[in-house]
Design an enzyme around this catalytic site. Structure first.
Site, PDB file in Angstrom:
ATOM      1  N   SER A   1      -9.607   1.676   2.683  1.00 58.52           N
ATOM      2  CA  SER A   1      -8.782   2.464   1.795  1.00 58.52           C
ATOM      3  C   SER A   1      -7.713   1.652   1.071  1.00 58.52           C
ATOM      4  O   SER A   1      -7.116   2.156   0.123  1.00 58.52           O
ATOM      5  CB  SER A   1      -8.113   3.593   2.575  1.00 58.52           C
ATOM      6  OG  SER A   1      -7.256   3.075   3.571  1.00 58.52           O
TER       7      SER A   1
ATOM      8  N   LYS B   1       0.843  -1.197   0.000  1.00 56.24           N
ATOM      9  CA  LYS B   1       0.000   0.000   0.000  1.00 56.24           C
ATOM     10  C   LYS B   1       0.877   1.245   0.000  1.00 56.24           C
ATOM     11  O   LYS B   1       1.925   1.272   0.672  1.00 56.24           O
ATOM     12  CB  LYS B   1      -0.901  -0.023   1.245  1.00 56.24           C
ATOM     13  CG  LYS B   1      -1.931   1.100   1.297  1.00 56.24           C
ATOM     14  CD  LYS B   1      -2.825   0.967   2.535  1.00 56.24           C
ATOM     15  CE  LYS B   1      -3.921   2.013   2.571  1.00 56.24           C
ATOM     16  NZ  LYS B   1      -4.792   1.880   3.775  1.00 56.24           N
TER      17      LYS B   1
ATOM     18  N   SER C   1      -9.743  -0.547   6.839  1.00 53.94           N
ATOM     19  CA  SER C   1      -9.167  -0.430   5.497  1.00 53.94           C
ATOM     20  C   SER C   1      -8.464  -1.662   4.959  1.00 53.94           C
ATOM     21  O   SER C   1      -8.115  -1.692   3.776  1.00 53.94           O
ATOM     22  CB  SER C   1      -8.227   0.758   5.429  1.00 53.94           C
ATOM     23  OG  SER C   1      -8.999   1.931   5.365  1.00 53.94           O
TER      24      SER C   1
HETATM   25  N1  GLN Z   1     -13.103   4.113   6.100  1.00 55.01           N
HETATM   26  C1  GLN Z   1     -12.432   4.491   7.304  1.00 55.01           C
HETATM   27  C2  GLN Z   1     -12.007   5.924   7.205  1.00 55.01           C
HETATM   28  O1  GLN Z   1     -12.253   6.510   6.232  1.00 55.01           O
HETATM   29  C3  GLN Z   1     -11.263   3.593   7.565  1.00 55.01           C
HETATM   30  C4  GLN Z   1     -10.065   3.974   6.835  1.00 55.01           C
HETATM   31  C5  GLN Z   1      -8.850   3.193   7.213  1.00 55.01           C
HETATM   32  O2  GLN Z   1      -8.941   2.158   7.892  1.00 55.01           O
HETATM   33  N2  GLN Z   1      -7.694   3.726   6.850  1.00 55.01           N
HETATM   34  O3  GLN Z   1     -11.436   6.479   8.087  1.00 55.01           O
END
Ligand code: GLN
Length: 455
Positions: free
Chosen positions: A122, A47, A146
């Site tokens: 994400s 990532k 994410s």
């Molecule tokens: N969807 C969540 C957010 O927008 C989780 C994102 C993540 O785990 N980086 O914060």
């Protein structure tokens, strides 16, 4: 706003002859690891918020479009030592802020398991790369879901480790009290094998110290929990006598087709010898609100370093430092990131601190307590990973609240710092469904064992 048909967007460093039809990668570059080791011959996609020495690391942001770190994150160093080949950096929501990978400044990623739909976020590029067979494994980061969300949406396996199991050194921070790096793979044993390579104490991240609560210190003989464990060995599918608690609050309100698949997977666990009972966790009803206050507050502080001087793009000094910083941030950050910095700054401001941040911390403490109680009668807790199937590309972009609410089942786990796995659990007409299993702190072996019973 980026339209789906722009995919893949501009600014990607992907050679024309590299087949990336779903737009999973932002940078394609190979780095060979050690000659032998448990991951020799395996390929791993990383990532793009995890630092790679000499390889661009953008966090999906225009702010870092040209940033090349001078060092490897601990997890990357460990993958290379274990023999893995790094194949490149994957697309993500900007700084990890999103549930669809559409807030990336480099355009979206398509879902290989449900074309035309989002891969989740994400870590959407990581899950898509694994689902499409472009890499054997991938690393994601999970602040509020994410890793698990994209694993569920793309029909692959993702593990969010217990806070402190895996080093965050070299992970660009979004909300540091919530996030962990973890593996994405096509099967549970593969994910566990990568976890074996990356888990363990790191003197460069003090939060990887072992849990010193008395019971755990005894159990692990004073060591870090990862030192005494081979997670891959736990993927044996043996759930005879395992007690599974279904968190009813996280099933009610989920999409009907998701619930059908979830129930069928529970039947599979029963058939394999597990017992299933219902658990109510009232605290999870406050989790999304608490999560977004805490995540945005931490983000407002963590992202202060991107001012064009310390980190990030800049148009250069134009006679006034305030103007110069403001311009760099105005141009470098996307809409969602700006929204969160503003809300986080507001939540922490004098006069509002007790109203928002303190209440969110109270909710967090309540959640931890609720989970502790549930684990008195259950070895693992189960729910759908996501309450809905993958959205169509473009569908949720204009409604941030809809996107935040989709995180209802994943964020409680981060607030309580617990481990969780998402395993494939069937298909709807709109794409794959994931089943989430949550374990007690450092209970990775149990969730890996239970998850492998569903394969
Ligand atoms: N969807 C969540 C957010 O927008 C989780 C994102 C993540 O785990 N980086 O914060």
């Amino acid at each position: 706003m980026m339209a789906a048909q722009d995919s893949p967007g501009e600014g990607r460093l992907v050679a024309d002859d590299f087949d990336d039809e779903h737009g999973a990668f932002l940078t394609v570059e190979r780095v060979e690891g050690a000659d032998d080791g448990p991951l020799a011959g395996a390929t791993v996609a990383v990532k793009d918020n995890i630092s790679t020495d000499g390889m661009r690391t953008t966090c999906g942001s225009a702010m870092l479009a040209d940033y090349v770190p001078p060092y490897d994150a601990t997890v990357v160093e460990r993958l290379k030592d274990a023999g893995a080949t790094i194949v490149g950096k994957t697309n993500m929501d900007e700084f990890g802020m999103g549930t669809t990978t559409e807030t990336s400044a480099f355009g979206p990623t398509d879902n290989p398991a449900a074309p035309g739909r989002v891969p989740g976020g994400s870590s959407g590029g990581s899950a898509a790369a694994v689902a499409a067979g472009q890499a054997d494994y991938a690393l994601g980061s999970d602040t509020g879901g994410s890793i698990r969300c994209p694993a569920a949406f793309c029909g692959v396996v993702g593990i969010k480790p217990t806070y402190g199991l895996v080093s965050r050194y070299g992970l660009v921070a979004y909300a540091n009290s919530l996030e962990q790096i973890g593996p994405i793979a096509r099967d549970v044993e593969g994910a566990a094998t990568v976890l074996d390579a990356i888990a363990g104490p790191d003197e460069r991240d003090a939060t990887t110290r072992h849990d010193t609560r008395d019971d755990l210190a005894d159990e692990y003989d004073g060591q870090h929990p990862a030192a005494a464990t081979t997670y891959a060995d736990a993927a044996d599918g043996d759930v005879e006598g395992l007690s599974v608690g279904v968190v009813t609050n996280l099933v009610e309100g989920a999409d009907e087709a998701v619930v059908e698949n979830f129930e069928a997977a529970l039947d599979d666990l029963r058939a394999a010898g597990a017992t299933v009972h219902e658990v109510s966790l009232p605290s999870v009803e406050t989790a999304v609100q608490a999560y977004y206050v805490i995540a945005m507050s931490e983000a407002s502080s963590n992202l202060a370093r991107f001012d064009g001087v310390r980190y990030g793009q800049s148009g250069g000094y134009d006679g006034d430092w305030n103007e110069t910083f403001a311009k760099a941030r105005e141009e470098g950050f996307g809409e969602e990131v700006k929204r969160r910095i503003l809300l986080g700054t507001y939540a922490l401001s004098a006069g509002y601190h007790d109203k928002y941040y303190k209440q969110a911390q109270d909710a967090r403490a309540w959640l931890k307590q609720d989970f502790d109680e549930a684990f008195e009668d259950a070895d693992v807790l189960a729910s759908p990973t996501m309450p809905v199937p993958p959205f169509e590309l473009g569908e949720s972009l204009d409604d941030p609240l809809q996107m935040y609410l989709a995180d209802a089942n994943t964020v409680p786990v981060n607030l309580a710092n617990l481990p969780a796995i998402s395993v494939p659990a069937g298909e709807t007409d709109r794409g794959p469904v994931g089943l989430q299993l949550v374990g007690p702190a450092f209970g990775e072996e149990t969730i890996i064992r239970a998850g492998s019973a569903l394969e």
